[in-house]
Design a protein around this motif. Structure first.
Motif, mmCIF file in Angstrom:
data_model
loop_
_atom_site.group_PDB
_atom_site.id
_atom_site.type_symbol
_atom_site.label_atom_id
_atom_site.label_comp_id
_atom_site.label_asym_id
_atom_site.label_seq_id
_atom_site.Cartn_x
_atom_site.Cartn_y
_atom_site.Cartn_z
ATOM 1 N N PRO A 243 0.833 -1.221 -0.042
ATOM 2 C CA PRO A 243 0.164 0.206 0.016
ATOM 3 C C PRO A 243 0.941 1.235 0.014
ATOM 4 N N GLU A 244 2.115 1.135 0.682
ATOM 5 C CA GLU A 244 2.798 2.308 0.675
ATOM 6 C C GLU A 244 3.483 3.009 -0.639
ATOM 7 N N SER B 200 -11.693 3.274 -4.664
ATOM 8 C CA SER B 200 -12.530 2.041 -4.522
ATOM 9 C C SER B 200 -13.927 2.505 -4.899
ATOM 10 N N ARG C 145 -14.893 -2.785 -1.411
ATOM 11 C CA ARG C 145 -14.172 -2.161 -0.149
ATOM 12 C C ARG C 145 -13.473 -3.229 0.768
ATOM 13 N N GLU D 128 -9.602 -3.744 1.815
ATOM 14 C CA GLU D 128 -9.038 -3.958 3.200
ATOM 15 C C GLU D 128 -8.302 -5.227 3.586
ATOM 16 N N PHE E 102 -5.187 -2.456 2.342
ATOM 17 C CA PHE E 102 -5.293 -0.897 1.928
ATOM 18 C C PHE E 102 -6.556 -0.516 2.730
ATOM 19 N N THR E 103 -6.132 0.232 3.969
ATOM 20 C CA THR E 103 -7.226 0.870 4.611
ATOM 21 C C THR E 103 -7.486 2.442 4.643
ATOM 22 N N ASP E 104 -6.668 2.818 4.035
ATOM 23 C CA ASP E 104 -6.783 4.322 3.657
ATOM 24 C C ASP E 104 -6.932 4.490 2.105
ATOM 25 N N TYR E 105 -8.422 4.396 1.614
ATOM 26 C CA TYR E 105 -8.617 4.456 0.265
ATOM 27 C C TYR E 105 -9.898 5.560 0.189
ATOM 28 N N GLU E 106 -10.052 6.133 -1.228
ATOM 29 C CA GLU E 106 -11.131 6.936 -1.319
ATOM 30 C C GLU E 106 -12.261 6.287 -2.106
#
Length: 189
Positions: free
Chosen positions: A47-48, A55, A62, A66, A70-74
């Motif tokens: 993810p970095e 998403s 979603r 996760e 990937f927990t930080d998505y738009e």
């Protein structure tokens, strides 16, 4: 100017993707196998490395994001699946048997759903957003038909070519450039 690579991930298996039922706005979760498929993406994706993570608003997309780490998505409505209208929840075989012999989404569309032009318009917005983002890598968690359309928009191909780009559940595809041309760098890996 940075040439962004776009990673496409189709959600993991659901009961309806397993049975072949068309699923757009019906918000169903992953099966146990779908969860395992999504988790199997973790070692392949860091993810970095992604400067833009988008998403679909649907639970199956979603959850795949996760479980893949990937927990930080738009969330963006532009990545929703093609709206199948009256054919929601119905398989292609049933559509051909009971509604429209010879039916194919790419040629015949769907009654009371989205047109091909509407789907192309919103997924072209995603392409522009990714290309203008300035990031090296972007990733979109989405759906089968919408991912095909997104790829065709990336390539500037007619949508009827979508029939030649099947997308497996929890698969990873990469779009980018090959010299001066927009290109598919990897498909269904």
């Amino acid at each position: 100017m940075t040439m962004t690579q776009l990673y496409l991930v189709r959600h993991g298996q659901t009961e309806w993707s397993k049975s072949g039922q068309h699923t757009s706005y019906t918000d169903i979760d992953l099966t146990a196998q779908g969860e395992e498929q999504a988790k199997a993406l973790r070692p392949r994706l860091n993810p970095e490395e992604f400067g833009l993570v988008l998403s679909s608003p649907r639970l199956r997309a979603r959850r795949t994001a996760e479980l893949a780490g990937f927990t930080d998505y738009e969330v963006t409505d532009d990545l929703q699946e093609w709206n199948y209208g009256d054919y929601e929840g119905i398989t292609s075989l049933d559509i051909r048997a009971h509604h429209h012999p010879g039916w194919r989404l790419w040629f015949n569309g769907v009654p009371n759903g989205e047109t091909a032009d509407q789907v192309r318009e919103r997924l072209t917005r995603v392409v522009h957003r990714v290309r203008e983002s300035g990031v090296e890598k972007a990733i979109c968690f989405g759906h089968g038909h919408a991912s095909r359309v997104l790829a065709l928009c990336w390539l500037d191909f007619p949508l009827i070519f979508g029939q030649a780009f099947p997308v497996e559940t929890a698969s990873l595809s990469i779009l980018g450039r090959e010299k001066e041309s927009w290109a598919v760098l990897r498909w269904n890996s």
